[in-house]
Design a protein around this motif. Sequence first.
Motif, PDB file in Angstrom:
ATOM      1  N   ALA A 173      -6.708   4.192   8.678  1.00  0.00           N
ATOM      2  CA  ALA A 173      -7.862   5.025   8.323  1.00  0.00           C
ATOM      3  C   ALA A 173      -7.417   6.065   7.306  1.00  0.00           C
ATOM      4  O   ALA A 173      -6.224   6.276   7.101  1.00  0.00           O
ATOM      5  CB  ALA A 173      -8.405   5.715   9.574  1.00  0.00           C
ATOM      6  N   ARG A 174      -8.404   6.654   6.646  1.00  0.00           N
ATOM      7  CA  ARG A 174      -8.106   7.811   5.789  1.00  0.00           C
ATOM      8  C   ARG A 174      -8.735   9.008   6.501  1.00  0.00           C
ATOM      9  O   ARG A 174      -9.951   9.132   6.536  1.00  0.00           O
ATOM     10  CB  ARG A 174      -8.685   7.609   4.395  1.00  0.00           C
ATOM     11  CG  ARG A 174      -8.067   6.417   3.662  1.00  0.00           C
ATOM     12  CD  ARG A 174      -8.608   6.244   2.249  1.00  0.00           C
ATOM     13  NE  ARG A 174      -7.882   5.193   1.536  1.00  0.00           N
ATOM     14  CZ  ARG A 174      -8.414   4.017   1.181  1.00  0.00           C
ATOM     15  NH1 ARG A 174      -9.661   3.740   1.465  1.00  0.00           N
ATOM     16  NH2 ARG A 174      -7.687   3.127   0.534  1.00  0.00           N
ATOM     17  N   SER A 175      -7.878   9.852   7.109  1.00  0.00           N
ATOM     18  CA  SER A 175      -8.403  10.921   7.977  1.00  0.00           C
ATOM     19  C   SER A 175      -8.712  12.204   7.207  1.00  0.00           C
ATOM     20  O   SER A 175      -7.836  12.784   6.572  1.00  0.00           O
ATOM     21  CB  SER A 175      -7.389  11.222   9.087  1.00  0.00           C
ATOM     22  OG  SER A 175      -7.712  12.420   9.736  1.00  0.00           O
TER      23      SER A 175
ATOM     24  N   ILE B  82      -0.941  -2.089  -1.877  1.00  0.00           N
ATOM     25  CA  ILE B  82      -0.941  -3.215  -2.824  1.00  0.00           C
ATOM     26  C   ILE B  82      -0.840  -2.718  -4.263  1.00  0.00           C
ATOM     27  O   ILE B  82      -0.576  -3.491  -5.174  1.00  0.00           O
ATOM     28  CB  ILE B  82      -2.196  -4.116  -2.672  1.00  0.00           C
ATOM     29  CG1 ILE B  82      -3.485  -3.346  -3.004  1.00  0.00           C
ATOM     30  CG2 ILE B  82      -2.264  -4.727  -1.281  1.00  0.00           C
ATOM     31  CD1 ILE B  82      -4.688  -4.260  -3.238  1.00  0.00           C
ATOM     32  N   ASP B  83      -1.056  -1.407  -4.471  1.00  0.00           N
ATOM     33  CA  ASP B  83      -1.178  -0.903  -5.843  1.00  0.00           C
ATOM     34  C   ASP B  83       0.162  -0.733  -6.571  1.00  0.00           C
ATOM     35  O   ASP B  83       0.184  -0.621  -7.797  1.00  0.00           O
ATOM     36  CB  ASP B  83      -1.910   0.452  -5.854  1.00  0.00           C
ATOM     37  CG  ASP B  83      -3.300   0.367  -5.247  1.00  0.00           C
ATOM     38  OD1 ASP B  83      -3.869  -0.742  -5.239  1.00  0.00           O
ATOM     39  OD2 ASP B  83      -3.811   1.393  -4.772  1.00  0.00           O
ATOM     40  N   LYS B  84       1.265  -0.656  -5.841  1.00  0.00           N
ATOM     41  CA  LYS B  84       2.611  -0.459  -6.416  1.00  0.00           C
ATOM     42  C   LYS B  84       2.664   0.792  -7.292  1.00  0.00           C
ATOM     43  O   LYS B  84       3.230   0.778  -8.387  1.00  0.00           O
ATOM     44  CB  LYS B  84       3.027  -1.704  -7.230  1.00  0.00           C
ATOM     45  CG  LYS B  84       4.546  -1.818  -7.440  1.00  0.00           C
ATOM     46  CD  LYS B  84       4.910  -3.144  -8.064  1.00  0.00           C
ATOM     47  CE  LYS B  84       5.286  -3.087  -9.504  1.00  0.00           C
ATOM     48  NZ  LYS B  84       6.612  -2.538  -9.767  1.00  0.00           N
TER      49      LYS B  84
ATOM     50  N   MET C 182      -7.742  -5.263  -8.361  1.00  0.00           N
ATOM     51  CA  MET C 182      -7.629  -3.915  -7.771  1.00  0.00           C
ATOM     52  C   MET C 182      -6.437  -3.158  -8.353  1.00  0.00           C
ATOM     53  O   MET C 182      -5.743  -3.652  -9.237  1.00  0.00           O
ATOM     54  CB  MET C 182      -7.497  -4.024  -6.258  1.00  0.00           C
ATOM     55  CG  MET C 182      -8.808  -4.135  -5.538  1.00  0.00           C
ATOM     56  SD  MET C 182      -8.542  -3.969  -3.765  1.00  0.00           S
ATOM     57  CE  MET C 182     -10.219  -3.760  -3.207  1.00  0.00           C
ATOM     58  N   GLY C 183      -6.177  -2.004  -7.801  1.00  0.00           N
ATOM     59  CA  GLY C 183      -5.029  -1.204  -8.237  1.00  0.00           C
ATOM     60  C   GLY C 183      -5.344   0.272  -8.304  1.00  0.00           C
ATOM     61  O   GLY C 183      -4.513   1.068  -8.697  1.00  0.00           O
ATOM     62  N   ARG C 184      -6.569   0.615  -7.958  1.00  0.00           N
ATOM     63  CA  ARG C 184      -7.050   2.007  -8.072  1.00  0.00           C
ATOM     64  C   ARG C 184      -6.791   2.503  -9.487  1.00  0.00           C
ATOM     65  O   ARG C 184      -7.304   1.916 -10.425  1.00  0.00           O
ATOM     66  CB  ARG C 184      -6.357   2.907  -7.035  1.00  0.00           C
ATOM     67  CG  ARG C 184      -7.164   4.155  -6.724  1.00  0.00           C
ATOM     68  CD  ARG C 184      -6.470   5.017  -5.697  1.00  0.00           C
ATOM     69  NE  ARG C 184      -6.441   4.441  -4.390  1.00  0.00           N
ATOM     70  CZ  ARG C 184      -7.432   4.537  -3.499  1.00  0.00           C
ATOM     71  NH1 ARG C 184      -8.522   5.186  -3.796  1.00  0.00           N
ATOM     72  NH2 ARG C 184      -7.344   3.985  -2.311  1.00  0.00           N
TER      73      ARG C 184
ATOM     74  N   GLY D  52     -11.736  -8.158  -5.723  1.00  0.00           N
ATOM     75  CA  GLY D  52     -12.016  -7.288  -4.573  1.00  0.00           C
ATOM     76  C   GLY D  52     -11.030  -7.408  -3.422  1.00  0.00           C
ATOM     77  O   GLY D  52      -9.836  -7.673  -3.618  1.00  0.00           O
ATOM     78  N   HIS D  53     -11.563  -7.255  -2.219  1.00  0.00           N
ATOM     79  CA  HIS D  53     -10.686  -7.078  -1.050  1.00  0.00           C
ATOM     80  C   HIS D  53      -9.929  -8.320  -0.621  1.00  0.00           C
ATOM     81  O   HIS D  53      -9.067  -8.217   0.263  1.00  0.00           O
ATOM     82  CB  HIS D  53     -11.501  -6.510   0.119  1.00  0.00           C
ATOM     83  CG  HIS D  53     -11.816  -5.050  -0.073  1.00  0.00           C
ATOM     84  ND1 HIS D  53     -12.839  -4.621  -0.878  1.00  0.00           N
ATOM     85  CD2 HIS D  53     -11.212  -3.934   0.396  1.00  0.00           C
ATOM     86  CE1 HIS D  53     -12.875  -3.289  -0.880  1.00  0.00           C
ATOM     87  NE2 HIS D  53     -11.892  -2.859  -0.108  1.00  0.00           N
ATOM     88  N   ILE D  54     -10.221  -9.477  -1.199  1.00  0.00           N
ATOM     89  CA  ILE D  54      -9.377 -10.627  -0.797  1.00  0.00           C
ATOM     90  C   ILE D  54      -7.914 -10.336  -1.167  1.00  0.00           C
ATOM     91  O   ILE D  54      -7.000 -10.873  -0.564  1.00  0.00           O
ATOM     92  CB  ILE D  54      -9.816 -11.994  -1.396  1.00  0.00           C
ATOM     93  CG1 ILE D  54      -9.611 -12.063  -2.900  1.00  0.00           C
ATOM     94  CG2 ILE D  54     -11.219 -12.364  -1.038  1.00  0.00           C
ATOM     95  CD1 ILE D  54      -9.587 -13.507  -3.403  1.00  0.00           C
ATOM     96  N   GLN D  55      -7.724  -9.448  -2.153  1.00  0.00           N
ATOM     97  CA  GLN D  55      -6.351  -9.098  -2.554  1.00  0.00           C
ATOM     98  C   GLN D  55      -5.616  -8.314  -1.470  1.00  0.00           C
ATOM     99  O   GLN D  55      -4.400  -8.167  -1.508  1.00  0.00           O
ATOM    100  CB  GLN D  55      -6.373  -8.256  -3.834  1.00  0.00           C
ATOM    101  CG  GLN D  55      -6.866  -9.024  -5.033  1.00  0.00           C
ATOM    102  CD  GLN D  55      -7.348  -8.094  -6.149  1.00  0.00           C
ATOM    103  OE1 GLN D  55      -6.623  -7.851  -7.097  1.00  0.00           O
ATOM    104  NE2 GLN D  55      -8.550  -7.579  -6.023  1.00  0.00           N
ATOM    105  N   ARG D  56      -6.351  -7.764  -0.529  1.00  0.00           N
ATOM    106  CA  ARG D  56      -5.702  -6.949   0.507  1.00  0.00           C
ATOM    107  C   ARG D  56      -5.313  -7.758   1.737  1.00  0.00           C
ATOM    108  O   ARG D  56      -4.519  -7.293   2.562  1.00  0.00           O
ATOM    109  CB  ARG D  56      -6.643  -5.811   0.914  1.00  0.00           C
ATOM    110  CG  ARG D  56      -6.738  -4.674  -0.074  1.00  0.00           C
ATOM    111  CD  ARG D  56      -6.172  -3.389   0.494  1.00  0.00           C
ATOM    112  NE  ARG D  56      -6.974  -2.881   1.575  1.00  0.00           N
ATOM    113  CZ  ARG D  56      -7.937  -1.970   1.433  1.00  0.00           C
ATOM    114  NH1 ARG D  56      -8.208  -1.458   0.247  1.00  0.00           N
ATOM    115  NH2 ARG D  56      -8.609  -1.546   2.465  1.00  0.00           N
ATOM    116  N   GLY D  57      -5.919  -8.956   1.881  1.00  0.00           N
ATOM    117  CA  GLY D  57      -5.685  -9.685   3.121  1.00  0.00           C
ATOM    118  C   GLY D  57      -4.686 -10.810   2.971  1.00  0.00           C
ATOM    119  O   GLY D  57      -4.058 -10.976   1.929  1.00  0.00           O
TER     120      GLY D  57
END
Length: 328
Positions: free
Chosen positions: A76-78, A132-134, A175-177, A257-262
């Motif tokens: 989470a991002r708290s 994932i962003d390195k 992705m990569g922010r 999108g988010h497939i890169q995260r899984g």
Amino acid sequence: MESKKVSKIGVLTSGGDAPGMNAAIRAVIRTSIYHGLEAFGIMRGYSGMIDDDIFKMESRSVANIIQRGGTILKTARSKEFLEYEGRKKAYENLKKRGIDGLVIIGGDGSFKGAQKFSNEFDIPCIGLPGTIDKDIAGSDFTIGFDTAVNTAVEAIDKIRDTADAHDRLFIVEVMGRDAGYIALHSGIATGAENILIPETKTDIEDLIESLTEKERRQKLVNLVVVAEGDEFGGGNEIAAIIKRRIPSADTRVCILGHIQRGGSPTCLDRLIASRMGFHAVECLINGKHNVMVGIVNNKMHYTPLDNAVKAKQKIPEDWFRIAKILAS
Ligand code: F6P
């Protein structure tokens, strides 16, 4: 100054999940137990620390997870942890269990919180770069990047098949922010004709010129890989500009999108996560506190948490030239 002996270690994952986080959790738990320490899992990052969602873990708790994407501890991002009151609550929950060392697997935002927490409450914290962003200085790789970039490569290869069948121009957004590593690596590896990343100034005229020139040469398949953080925007924004300037181009956009995260982590991600997790515990035992454990030139590398959040990795100069020359 002699550092306090650590006897109970808590581990959490924070920020965006990344494949390989589970392998890192496994390494932290099993190394702790090997050294006779008690190990605790903290759910949903700093939120779980505040909400007292903390549980004792044994060696078996991490069986059968090394190959799994996501994170068994959830993440989470708290927002509450940004406030002193939230951090104090979190500290009290650690204190009542005697947890005296923390391993934080996450990105730079998570490390900022860790550094602050450690300064305020004297709990040593070790960071492991999990994103994932390195985009974290002090490590050649971050946990999850290799898997994400391989997922992107696999997807872009598939897009090239259909692009080729229809003679289409595809804009693929990755992705990569605000970092362009996924775009640059996957773009070079798939032979993308153009790669747009935030680290370099995107020259739209240059892009249009290159696409027009390729059209003249009847090079009809064109792949443009764009990092979501490019200053001109992502895939849709770039496609709109191209459509305006080259109306004849048959253009499609694909946002990965988010497939890169899984997905199941690659061998490299499992390996670096295991090495980093192992060394995180050794750091806590040996009094090397408040560092991020990274790997540089295949050797363990320790960066003070403060510095890890300030700098970004640098993209080698020649990579830009390689990308441009090889795709001509
Ligand atoms: O930091 C990892 C990352 O996947 C970025 O590449 C992306 O910009 C962001 O997280 C997406 O965040 P969320 O999952 O909150 O949409």
